[in-house]
Design a protein around this motif. Structure first.
Motif, short mmCIF file in Angstrom:
data_model
loop_
_atom_site.label_atom_id
_atom_site.label_comp_id
_atom_site.label_asym_id
_atom_site.label_seq_id
_atom_site.Cartn_x
_atom_site.Cartn_y
_atom_site.Cartn_z
N LEU A 93 -5.16 -4.89 -5.45
CA LEU A 93 -4.84 -3.63 -6.12
C LEU A 93 -3.42 -3.20 -5.82
O LEU A 93 -2.91 -3.40 -4.72
CB LEU A 93 -5.82 -2.54 -5.65
CG LEU A 93 -7.29 -2.73 -5.99
CD1 LEU A 93 -8.13 -1.67 -5.28
CD2 LEU A 93 -7.51 -2.65 -7.50
N CYS A 94 -2.79 -2.58 -6.80
CA CYS A 94 -1.51 -1.92 -6.55
C CYS A 94 -1.80 -0.53 -5.99
O CYS A 94 -2.93 -0.04 -6.05
CB CYS A 94 -0.68 -1.82 -7.82
SG CYS A 94 -1.36 -0.71 -9.08
N LEU A 95 -0.78 0.11 -5.42
CA LEU A 95 -0.97 1.41 -4.80
C LEU A 95 -1.52 2.43 -5.80
O LEU A 95 -2.46 3.18 -5.48
CB LEU A 95 0.36 1.92 -4.22
CG LEU A 95 0.35 3.34 -3.64
CD1 LEU A 95 -0.66 3.47 -2.51
CD2 LEU A 95 1.75 3.72 -3.15
N GLU A 96 -0.98 2.45 -7.00
CA GLU A 96 -1.42 3.43 -8.00
C GLU A 96 -2.90 3.28 -8.31
O GLU A 96 -3.64 4.27 -8.37
CB GLU A 96 -0.59 3.27 -9.28
CG GLU A 96 -0.97 4.26 -10.37
CD GLU A 96 -0.15 4.07 -11.64
OE1 GLU A 96 -0.26 4.92 -12.54
OE2 GLU A 96 0.59 3.07 -11.73
N ASN A 97 -3.34 2.04 -8.52
CA ASN A 97 -4.76 1.82 -8.84
C ASN A 97 -5.66 2.13 -7.66
O ASN A 97 -6.76 2.68 -7.83
CB ASN A 97 -4.97 0.37 -9.29
CG ASN A 97 -4.45 0.10 -10.69
OD1 ASN A 97 -4.18 1.03 -11.44
ND2 ASN A 97 -4.29 -1.17 -11.03
N TYR A 98 -5.20 1.79 -6.46
CA TYR A 98 -6.02 2.07 -5.28
C TYR A 98 -6.22 3.57 -5.10
O TYR A 98 -7.34 4.03 -4.84
CB TYR A 98 -5.40 1.46 -4.02
CG TYR A 98 -6.29 1.66 -2.81
CD1 TYR A 98 -7.47 0.94 -2.68
CD2 TYR A 98 -5.98 2.60 -1.84
CE1 TYR A 98 -8.32 1.13 -1.60
CE2 TYR A 98 -6.83 2.80 -0.75
CZ TYR A 98 -7.99 2.06 -0.64
OH TYR A 98 -8.83 2.28 0.42
N VAL A 99 -5.14 4.32 -5.23
CA VAL A 99 -5.23 5.77 -5.08
C VAL A 99 -6.19 6.36 -6.12
O VAL A 99 -7.01 7.23 -5.82
CB VAL A 99 -3.84 6.41 -5.19
CG1 VAL A 99 -3.93 7.94 -5.29
CG2 VAL A 99 -2.98 6.03 -3.99
#
Length: 307
Positions: free
Chosen positions: A240-246
């Motif tokens: 996951l990228c940071l945006e998707n994880y958040v």
């Protein structure tokens, strides 16, 4: 709802302050256990994501439990505070031994100064009746919490990660621990290969049905000394990228039953072995981004929870 620590979910820090009346710190321990997924009982390879240290990468150093606790107390200064401590049996499966051995180890921990409880990470399929009776006995002496590695409820993921037990085994473990008023914390991994956001939310909604006290939301880390590393290098999935994880974490919080304590929002990967995602090294950024996004979304724990 905004809690007393200023964040819109029921945090572990808030819970500990309510329960023990002061700052409470967990000391990670390696008691020398193994796991049925490693000793040949179920498998020899371990779970696909697990490091060679069995999630004990940050356990305190030292030979005995008493030495490890003493070492752990010295590692951080608390700006004049005098915290109490939880002895966290973290590495591998911490109920996977004869009860005589378990009792000796647990009692070593609770006899140390300023230890107010023990937290025991284990597998639901390693909680035989004699072990559960021991945990009940220990709960009469100190605060006891059992952390169960569920990770996911999706069948294809269960098989991929080599979890080694079915969901009904988890359900039985929760029932038996709850009968004895022992707190249960559930580990969930976000970002497992081929799982969608819906799959992850389904796991949260499943947990909501049971008498659990807390949840740990763990970002999937690809570690060089895990079998997951080869699966990743072969191009079978992306982290996951940071945006998707958040986004996923915030949704999990909104769907989670509001009385459940959130013990973790991301987790740590050993930097020496971390392959991906590298953005997770900046834990402060990750946590700040989650908190900022929750406030922007006007989100709070239990917002989307349906009984």
């Amino acid at each position: 709802m905004i809690y007393s620590d200023g964040i819109p979910y029921y945090s572990l820090n808030n819970y500990y302050r309510q329960k023990f009346g002061k700052k409470t710190v967990k000391i990670s321990l390696d008691a020398g256990f193994t796991c049925p997924n490693r000793d040949g009982t179920l498998d020899t390879r371990g779970c696909i994501f697990c490091s060679k240290k069995g999630s004990g990468d940050f356990a305190a150093k030292g030979n005995s439990i008493i030495e490890q606790i003493a070492y752990g107390k010295k590692q951080k200064k608390w700006q004049g505070q005098s915290p109490c401590y939880i002895a966290y049996f973290q590495a591998f499966t911490n109920t996977y031994a004869p009860v005589t051995v378990l009792k000796q180890l647990y009692e070593q921990a609770i006899c140390c100064d300023d230890i107010v409880g023990i937290s025991i990470a284990t597998r639901p399929d390693c909680l035989e009746e004699d072990v559960i009776c021991l945990l009940s006995e220990m709960s009469n002496k100190t605060d006891v919490c059992v952390e169960l590695g569920l990770q996911t409820i999706k069948q294809s993921s269960i098989e991929l990660i080599r979890r080694g037990y079915q969901n009904d085994v988890f359900e039985r473990a929760v029932r038996e621990l709850s009968k004895r008023n022992i707190d249960v914390v559930v580990h969930v991994i976000l970002g497992l290969p081929h799982e969608t956001k819906k799959d992850m939310i389904d796991t949260i909604q499943y947990i909501n049905q049971f008498d659990v006290n807390g949840v740990k939301l763990q970002l999937l880390h690809v570690l060089s000394d895990s079998d997951l590393a080869q699966y990743y290098k072969e191009g079978n999935f992306e982290t996951l990228c940071l945006e998707n994880y958040v986004d996923i974490v915030c949704d999990c919080i909104e769907y989670m039953r509001p009385d459940i304590v959130i013990h973790r929002l991301t987790g740590d990967g050993d930097e020496k072995n971390l392959i991906a995602p590298l953005w997770s090294k900046n834990k402060r950024l990750v946590l700040n981004t989650i908190h900022k996004t929750l406030k922007q979304r006007n989100a709070f724990q239990g917002k989307k929870y349906i009984k």
